[in-house]
Design a protein around this motif. Structure first.
Motif, PDB file in Angstrom:
ATOM      1  N   LYS A  59       0.819  -1.212   0.000  1.00 59.92           N
ATOM      2  CA  LYS A  59       0.000   0.000   0.000  1.00 59.92           C
ATOM      3  C   LYS A  59       0.849   1.257   0.000  1.00 59.92           C
ATOM      4  O   LYS A  59       0.467   2.291  -0.553  1.00 59.92           O
ATOM      5  N   HIS A  60       2.002   1.187   0.630  1.00 56.85           N
ATOM      6  CA  HIS A  60       2.864   2.374   0.764  1.00 56.85           C
ATOM      7  C   HIS A  60       4.148   2.246  -0.056  1.00 56.85           C
ATOM      8  O   HIS A  60       5.088   3.006   0.152  1.00 56.85           O
ATOM      9  N   PHE A  61       4.207   1.302  -0.984  1.00 58.18           N
ATOM     10  CA  PHE A  61       5.442   1.072  -1.718  1.00 58.18           C
ATOM     11  C   PHE A  61       5.810   2.257  -2.599  1.00 58.18           C
ATOM     12  O   PHE A  61       4.988   2.773  -3.355  1.00 58.18           O
ATOM     13  N   ARG A  62       7.040   2.708  -2.469  1.00 56.45           N
ATOM     14  CA  ARG A  62       7.598   3.781  -3.286  1.00 56.45           C
ATOM     15  C   ARG A  62       9.021   3.401  -3.679  1.00 56.45           C
ATOM     16  O   ARG A  62       9.685   2.636  -2.976  1.00 56.45           O
ATOM     17  N   PRO A  63       9.532   3.925  -4.789  1.00 53.54           N
ATOM     18  CA  PRO A  63      10.900   3.605  -5.209  1.00 53.54           C
ATOM     19  C   PRO A  63      11.941   3.923  -4.138  1.00 53.54           C
ATOM     20  O   PRO A  63      11.753   4.827  -3.326  1.00 53.54           O
ATOM     21  N   MET A  64      13.048   3.177  -4.176  1.00 52.14           N
ATOM     22  CA  MET A  64      14.089   3.292  -3.159  1.00 52.14           C
ATOM     23  C   MET A  64      15.466   3.267  -3.812  1.00 52.14           C
ATOM     24  O   MET A  64      15.685   2.590  -4.809  1.00 52.14           O
ATOM     25  N   ASN A  65      16.389   4.050  -3.232  1.00 52.60           N
ATOM     26  CA  ASN A  65      17.771   4.034  -3.689  1.00 52.60           C
ATOM     27  C   ASN A  65      18.661   3.361  -2.645  1.00 52.60           C
ATOM     28  O   ASN A  65      18.185   2.950  -1.591  1.00 52.60           O
ATOM     29  N   SER A  66      19.938   3.237  -2.936  1.00 53.19           N
ATOM     30  CA  SER A  66      20.868   2.566  -2.029  1.00 53.19           C
ATOM     31  C   SER A  66      21.095   3.396  -0.774  1.00 53.19           C
ATOM     32  O   SER A  66      21.324   4.603  -0.857  1.00 53.19           O
ATOM     33  N   ASN A  67      21.076   2.737   0.377  1.00 57.85           N
ATOM     34  CA  ASN A  67      21.437   3.387   1.638  1.00 57.85           C
ATOM     35  C   ASN A  67      21.719   2.304   2.661  1.00 57.85           C
ATOM     36  O   ASN A  67      21.258   1.161   2.530  1.00 57.85           O
ATOM     37  N   TRP A  68      22.474   2.656   3.694  1.00 58.23           N
ATOM     38  CA  TRP A  68      22.878   1.653   4.675  1.00 58.23           C
ATOM     39  C   TRP A  68      21.716   1.179   5.542  1.00 58.23           C
ATOM     40  O   TRP A  68      21.823   0.156   6.220  1.00 58.23           O
TER      41      TRP A  68
END
Length: 452
Positions: A386-395
């Protein structure tokens, strides 16, 4: 014959990876037959935004991602070496030379045939779909028909994400409104703090974006700065409403509250609820760190609002990004919900690796969640649909260390050492056929460039 649709970073990486492993590849790119609003040339791997691939420092999440890509023999990194321009610790390139290097590497391979046409339907045979955020309408409809109406989004409203360890625990408190759903973290504001924040927010510099990136705002996901401009109490009656909350420090209701919502199961990443924004990155850091409890916040993802096409990965795809009905139809690149040049290219590599294994009668493979690529793919498959949004690299994506290290630099260096060791061990395992990616692993040497 394997078909790869899309001649961007992910498509080029996938095509070359498969060709190097003995597959004949048909790479379909619709330019110049059909242009997009963003591209200016017909070259493969054209960069349409920045010319930077971000940091090379392995203690940086993007630097570690590059080390994992290098171990997979990334085409992007080889093309970047040929076209690099000075940019300090960042890896930046001459766009024209970079695209030429990508095009040359792909078109010169004897087992890759580049076809310039628009693909309007999904292939019937094994394929990787890596058409990016500007997927053409006919193919987007075909994807929707295959995965379901709710499987594809065309509009991207992203709020910033902060790391839990960087919050001021003496200010931030955990509670839900009226004592319910105590799953939120709350940053309370006095009237003076709210007024100061509001002035800074309404005068902050907004990123203009591209002409093709200017989309009409939906009332349900307005940029936070637009809401602020509509009146001094608009945010207090919107995402910053303090109703039903009590500041433990005062025993009273705050004047306003910024709520943070858990983004991952491990509780390392927290989303600033309702703070989708078009502020420039520097302005986001300056203004949002004025929020009590966020003065030293480490931002794992910056906010944005832009046109985008991406799949609801956790709801519609398998863990490795394929159609549930067709394991040999794999999606890659920004279409899967990864954000960024290197992330897109790396997903092309993983998609190709999994498809290669499937065609060889082996299970698809994913790196362990202690690695940057493994952590990114775990987020894609375990995020709340329901809350999925694109993501980039992070620790914040990777498993936390067994013991807490307070020094940020030392912590990241330790995470990077573990990530690199585990990634190379995983590569050695799948090369020898000893595992499918996420089980116990044996120690191997610290070599790079292992052939999976």
């Amino acid at each position: 014959m394997v078909e790869v649709i899309g001649g961007g970073l992910a498509g080029c990486e996938a095509a070359l990876f498969l060709a190097h492993r003995g597959h004949r590849v048909r790479l379909v790119e619709m330019r110049p037959t059909r242009a997009t609003e963003a591209h200016r040339t017909e070259g493969l791997g054209e960069l349409v935004c920045t010319n930077s691939f971000k940091s090379q420092d392995p203690a940086n999440a993007h630097g570690q991602l590059k080390r994992e890509m290098r171990a997979l023999d990334s085409l992007l990194l080889r093309a970047a070496r040929e076209s690099r321009v000075p940019a300090g610790s960042a890896l930046a390139v001459d766009r024209t030379l970079f695209s030429q290097a990508m095009t040359r590497a792909v078109t010169s391979h004897p087992d890759i045939r580049v076809v310039r046409e628009e693909r309007r339907e999904l292939p019937e045979g094994p394929a990787i779909v890596a058409t990016g955020p500007l997927t053409s309408e006919p193919l987007a409809r075909a994807v929707q028909d295959h995965l379901g109406d709710e499987g594809l989004s065309f509009y991207d409203a992203i709020a910033p994400i902060v790391h839990r360890d960087s919050l001021d625990e003496s200010v931030v408190f955990q509670a839900g409104r009226f004592g319910e759903d105590a799953d939120y973290l709350n940053c309370p504001m006095s009237q003076e703090e709210y007024d100061t924040f509001l002035r800074a927010l309404t005068h902050a510099e907004v990123h203009p974006g591209h002409d093709w990136d200017r989309v009409p705002y939906f009332e349900g996901c307005l940029p936070v700065e637009v809401m602020a401009s509509r009146g001094e109490d608009t945010l207090r009656f919107g995402p910053m409403k303090p109703i039903g909350l009590e500041d433990p420090r005062t025993g009273r209701r705050p004047h306003a509250v910024v709520q943070l919502r858990r983004e991952d199961r491990g509780g390392q990443m927290w989303n600033m609820v309702g703070f989708q924004t078009r502020l420039r990155v520097g302005e986001q850091g300056r203004v949002f760190r004025m929020i009590p409890g966020l003065e030293e916040a480490e931002f794992l993802r910056w906010g944005s609002i832009h046109r985008n096409s991406y799949l609801n990965f956790p709801e519609r795809l398998t863990p490795w990004g394929s159609s549930p009905r067709r394991p040999d139809l794999v999606f890659a690149g920004q279409l899967t919900g990864v954000e960024g040049y290197t992330e897109s290219a790396a997903s092309g590599l993983l998609a190709a690796l999994s498809l290669h294994r499937i065609l060889e009668g082996l299970p698809a493979a994913l790196p362990p969640a202690t690695t940057m690529l493994g952590g990114l793919y775990r987020f894609l498959r375990e995020a709340r649909p329901k809350h999925f949004r694109p993501m980039n690299s992070n620790w914040g994506l990777v498993d936390p260390l067994p013991t807490r290290i307070r020094d940020k630099r030392k912590k990241r260096e330790a995470l990077a050492r573990r990530a690199q060791e585990d990634f190379l061990r995983w590569l050695e395992e799948i090369r020898e056929g000893r595992g499918d990616g996420e089980g116990p692993q044996e120690e191997v040497g610290p070599q790079e460039g292992v052939e999976p």
